[in-house]
Design a protein around this motif. Structure first.
Motif, PDB file in Angstrom:
ATOM      1  N   SER A  85       0.827  -1.210   0.000  1.00  0.00           N
ATOM      2  CA  SER A  85       0.000   0.000   0.000  1.00  0.00           C
ATOM      3  C   SER A  85       0.862   1.261   0.000  1.00  0.00           C
ATOM      4  O   SER A  85       0.437   2.313  -0.485  1.00  0.00           O
ATOM      5  N   LYS A  86       2.078   1.143   0.525  1.00  0.00           N
ATOM      6  CA  LYS A  86       3.009   2.274   0.542  1.00  0.00           C
ATOM      7  C   LYS A  86       3.888   2.308  -0.706  1.00  0.00           C
ATOM      8  O   LYS A  86       4.775   3.155  -0.839  1.00  0.00           O
ATOM      9  N   LYS A  87       3.644   1.330  -1.602  1.00  0.00           N
ATOM     10  CA  LYS A  87       4.268   1.280  -2.929  1.00  0.00           C
ATOM     11  C   LYS A  87       5.775   1.044  -2.895  1.00  0.00           C
ATOM     12  O   LYS A  87       6.468   1.276  -3.895  1.00  0.00           O
ATOM     13  N   CYS A  88       6.310   0.596  -1.764  1.00  0.00           N
ATOM     14  CA  CYS A  88       7.733   0.243  -1.721  1.00  0.00           C
ATOM     15  C   CYS A  88       7.932  -1.227  -2.058  1.00  0.00           C
ATOM     16  O   CYS A  88       9.067  -1.698  -2.163  1.00  0.00           O
ATOM     17  N   LEU A  89       6.824  -1.945  -2.232  1.00  0.00           N
ATOM     18  CA  LEU A  89       6.881  -3.364  -2.580  1.00  0.00           C
ATOM     19  C   LEU A  89       5.721  -3.668  -3.525  1.00  0.00           C
ATOM     20  O   LEU A  89       4.618  -3.161  -3.350  1.00  0.00           O
ATOM     21  N   SER A  90       6.005  -4.462  -4.531  1.00  0.00           N
ATOM     22  CA  SER A  90       4.945  -4.900  -5.440  1.00  0.00           C
ATOM     23  C   SER A  90       5.171  -6.368  -5.752  1.00  0.00           C
ATOM     24  O   SER A  90       6.236  -6.922  -5.484  1.00  0.00           O
ATOM     25  N   GLN A  91       4.155  -6.995  -6.298  1.00  0.00           N
ATOM     26  CA  GLN A  91       4.272  -8.380  -6.715  1.00  0.00           C
ATOM     27  C   GLN A  91       4.085  -8.467  -8.217  1.00  0.00           C
ATOM     28  O   GLN A  91       3.127  -7.921  -8.773  1.00  0.00           O
ATOM     29  N   GLU A  92       5.018  -9.140  -8.867  1.00  0.00           N
ATOM     30  CA  GLU A  92       5.066  -9.195 -10.322  1.00  0.00           C
ATOM     31  C   GLU A  92       5.062 -10.646 -10.799  1.00  0.00           C
ATOM     32  O   GLU A  92       5.458 -11.555 -10.077  1.00  0.00           O
ATOM     33  N   SER A  93       4.652 -10.827 -12.052  1.00  0.00           N
ATOM     34  CA  SER A  93       4.716 -12.144 -12.673  1.00  0.00           C
ATOM     35  C   SER A  93       6.114 -12.378 -13.236  1.00  0.00           C
ATOM     36  O   SER A  93       6.891 -11.439 -13.413  1.00  0.00           O
ATOM     37  N   ASN A 144       8.550 -15.990 -18.365  1.00  0.00           N
ATOM     38  CA  ASN A 144       7.679 -17.141 -18.599  1.00  0.00           C
ATOM     39  C   ASN A 144       6.234 -16.738 -18.318  1.00  0.00           C
ATOM     40  O   ASN A 144       5.821 -16.652 -17.168  1.00  0.00           O
ATOM     41  N   SER A 145       5.479 -16.483 -19.357  1.00  0.00           N
ATOM     42  CA  SER A 145       4.101 -16.012 -19.205  1.00  0.00           C
ATOM     43  C   SER A 145       3.182 -17.091 -18.619  1.00  0.00           C
ATOM     44  O   SER A 145       2.103 -16.783 -18.121  1.00  0.00           O
ATOM     45  N   PHE A 146       3.633 -18.365 -18.677  1.00  0.00           N
ATOM     46  CA  PHE A 146       2.811 -19.452 -18.149  1.00  0.00           C
ATOM     47  C   PHE A 146       3.054 -19.678 -16.658  1.00  0.00           C
ATOM     48  O   PHE A 146       2.309 -20.389 -16.007  1.00  0.00           O
ATOM     49  N   ASP A 147       4.112 -19.074 -16.147  1.00  0.00           N
ATOM     50  CA  ASP A 147       4.444 -19.221 -14.729  1.00  0.00           C
ATOM     51  C   ASP A 147       3.554 -18.278 -13.915  1.00  0.00           C
ATOM     52  O   ASP A 147       3.617 -17.057 -14.073  1.00  0.00           O
ATOM     53  N   LYS A 148       2.727 -18.838 -13.045  1.00  0.00           N
ATOM     54  CA  LYS A 148       1.804 -18.039 -12.244  1.00  0.00           C
ATOM     55  C   LYS A 148       2.410 -17.612 -10.908  1.00  0.00           C
ATOM     56  O   LYS A 148       1.739 -16.974 -10.095  1.00  0.00           O
ATOM     57  N   THR A 149       3.678 -17.957 -10.698  1.00  0.00           N
ATOM     58  CA  THR A 149       4.339 -17.575  -9.453  1.00  0.00           C
ATOM     59  C   THR A 149       4.445 -16.059  -9.350  1.00  0.00           C
ATOM     60  O   THR A 149       4.765 -15.383 -10.333  1.00  0.00           O
ATOM     61  N   LYS A 150       4.200 -15.519  -8.168  1.00  0.00           N
ATOM     62  CA  LYS A 150       4.305 -14.090  -7.950  1.00  0.00           C
ATOM     63  C   LYS A 150       5.662 -13.770  -7.301  1.00  0.00           C
ATOM     64  O   LYS A 150       6.029 -14.370  -6.299  1.00  0.00           O
TER      65      LYS A 150
END
Length: 307
Positions: free
Chosen positions: A102-110, A114-120
């Motif tokens: 929420s403070k935008k110092c951390l985000s989660q990305e794909s 590998n577009s098939f990898d659903k790991t965050k």
């Protein structure tokens, strides 16, 4: 340096600083996670620097780059619990991660590869922290001026009657100025600290200018790019300097197929920024004119010199 205690190597260490608790609104778990993500981000940066050099060497040799240049981190829930010494539950850690997001110092990305990898994956954004720390410093500076002896209400730049203020304490703050006028002290913050608009780093403008000059599509939001721009900005360089570096190196490399790939943020805004700013006819120009690069004349230019 010798240590007085030989710590075992099987456990990490978490250091929490007061400002981290403040940033995390008193959430100790979030502060520890902030320290943890910073630790791994620093390791990633060192690894990325090495990987970029290896990829550059491969490109120069006509090979495909194979090493990752990403600063993404991956931690399972159990790994996070373990790294925080099993003191927090999954639920508590998730709540603290949501706070950092929420403070935008951390985000989660794909996974970008590998577009098939659903790991965050986690992406740490130190530029957000650095900007917050600057604002925090300015705020404390302003508060120090407001809370001085003999002055119950005041604003930066107001006049303080001589003899009614503890001047050494008042000026024991960075970026303050003092003027004496009409038998009064006039104390305030330097212009570059009072005008938040001037302090705003023009990440987007700089990268837009680079994209226009190189016909590329670099993103100003990329964490590494923002880190580099922030570092040079803190050293005192201006937007005009960034534009000049881009102009200088485009003039030298834009028409050279071997050098054109180096017209990128990682190279231009690196620790060699000042040398690029003051570029003149040198060995690099000579190498380009004589077409020596690529013929084994590495005494003229080494890949490491390009960052």
């Amino acid at each position: 340096m010798e240590k007085c205690i030989n710590h075992p190597n099987d456990r990490g260490i978490i250091i929490i600083r007061p400002w981290q608790m403040e940033f995390c609104e008193g959430d100790k778990c979030a502060a520890e996670l902030l320290s943890l993500f910073e630790y791994w981000h620093n390791i990633k940066i060192r690894t990325v620097e090495q990987n970029k050099e290896e990829n550059d060497r491969r490109i120069q040799s006509g090979l495909k780059p194979i090493y990752s240049e990403s600063t993404l981190q991956w931690h399972s829930r159990d790994q996070l619990i373990d790294q925080l010494f099993n003191r927090y539950t999954h639920k508590t850690i998730k709540k603290s991660i949501d706070l950092l997001k929420s403070k935008k110092c951390l985000s989660q990305e794909s996974n970008p590869n590998n577009s098939f990898d659903k790991t965050k994956f986690f992406q740490f954004h130190p530029e957000i922290i650095n900007e917050w720390l600057i604002h925090r410093s300015q705020k404390k500076c302003s508060e120090n001026l407001h809370n001085q002896e003999g002055k119950t209400t005041s604003s930066i730049g107001e006049n303080y009657p001589i003899g009614r203020v503890n001047l050494p304490n008042l000026l024991n703050t960075q970026n303050t100025y003092l003027r004496i006028q009409d038998n009064k002290y006039n104390v305030g913050l330097c212009k570059n600290e009072t005008n938040e608009k001037k302090n705003k780093i023009p990440y987007e403008e700089i990268i837009d200018y680079l994209n226009k000059k190189t016909n590329q599509n670099y993103r100003y939001t990329t964490p590494k790019t923002k880190e580099l721009i922030f570092s040079r900005w803190k050293e005192g360089f201006t937007k005009k300097d960034f534009y000049q570096v881009i102009d200088n190196m485009c003039n030298k490399w834009i028409n050279d197929s071997k050098m054109k790939p180096y017209l990128r943020p990682h190279t231009l805004f690196s620790t060699k920024f000042e040398s690029y700013l003051n570029q003149s006819d040198d060995k690099l120009d000579m190498a380009l004119r004589n077409n020596e690069i690529g013929k084994g004349t590495y005494s003229v230019l080494k890949m490491g010199d390009l960052e």
